[in-house]
Design a protein around this motif. Sequence first.
Motif, PDB file in Angstrom:
ATOM      1  N   ASP A  37       1.026  -1.206  -0.044  1.00  0.00           N
ATOM      2  CA  ASP A  37       0.097  -0.059  -0.073  1.00  0.00           C
ATOM      3  C   ASP A  37       1.127   1.185  -0.006  1.00  0.00           C
ATOM      4  O   ASP A  37       1.468   1.502   0.973  1.00  0.00           O
ATOM      5  CB  ASP A  37      -0.999  -0.161   1.053  1.00  0.00           C
TER       6      ASP A  37
ATOM      7  N   ARG B 173       0.554   4.073   0.474  1.00  0.00           N
ATOM      8  CA  ARG B 173       0.392   5.046   1.446  1.00  0.00           C
ATOM      9  C   ARG B 173       0.955   4.749   3.046  1.00  0.00           C
ATOM     10  O   ARG B 173       1.209   5.528   3.721  1.00  0.00           O
ATOM     11  CB  ARG B 173      -1.151   5.272   2.059  1.00  0.00           C
ATOM     12  N   ASP B 174       1.335   3.520   3.120  1.00  0.00           N
ATOM     13  CA  ASP B 174       2.182   3.105   4.207  1.00  0.00           C
ATOM     14  C   ASP B 174       3.646   3.666   4.330  1.00  0.00           C
ATOM     15  O   ASP B 174       4.257   3.935   3.206  1.00  0.00           O
ATOM     16  CB  ASP B 174       2.337   1.624   4.365  1.00  0.00           C
TER      17      ASP B 174
ATOM     18  N   SER C  86       5.246  -2.176   7.467  1.00  0.00           N
ATOM     19  CA  SER C  86       4.563  -1.966   6.219  1.00  0.00           C
ATOM     20  C   SER C  86       4.997  -3.263   5.461  1.00  0.00           C
ATOM     21  O   SER C  86       6.143  -3.579   5.232  1.00  0.00           O
ATOM     22  CB  SER C  86       4.988  -0.887   5.467  1.00  0.00           C
TER      23      SER C  86
END
Length: 234
Positions: free
Chosen positions: A52, A54-55, A123
């Motif tokens: 992801d 956004r991590d 993450s």
Amino acid sequence: MLEARYPSYKNLDSYVDVERLRALDGYVRERLQRRLQVAKDLAFYTGPFLLDGRDPHLPGSRLVYLAQSKREQDYYDLDRTDLWHPTSDAEEFSELMDFIRTLPFEATGRMIIMYDDSGRAVSAHRDHDSTDLCHEFIWFRTNLDKPFYMLDPNSGEKLYVESHAAWFDTVNQYHGADGTDGLSFSIRVDGRFCAAFRREIPISADNPAAAPSLWAERDSQQLAHSDERRSLAS
Ligand SMILES: [Fe+2]
């Protein structure tokens, strides 16, 4: 026919001295706690292959390098065993280094302790994207505190590692850790496995990075066969 399934990992507990590893828990913990007071260890970088975007790429964990390369940091050097030599930090963790010498390696390359004083999540990421490159490494830990998982990108299914020692496919699946309370840590040693150990590894010609998952699959097939035999016998 052997085919890798995901998420999966090869449990290596039968290849390491788990009791000796567990006995190192306080020793490693105490030294990491000491380092938190004095040293500013390098931050762990996940690399660009996040599940992801956004991590965070820098999830908060720190690294102790027990070996250091003669060359500038290059991920593709981590199994170039001729380049790596022990650091002064390896002396601080000499009992851990003694344990590492018992692992089934012919030679070692990068050796790191990854730790986080507040057990933040790591993450989900892949280490690289070259399916033709299979790094030979052992990931291990002195306790089972860190909720460390493998994740299949197709199904989203997570599989938590239950063993003290493991080898896993870092390319065809993701791995990461959930947050946990307090200090969490794990150790990873890269290198070249010794010949006897290597003979046990199933080879995948078209996807060499899948070797640990193929091995896990072979284990589960063997287990299923022996269960079958046992139920026929009863
Ligand atoms: Fe990783």
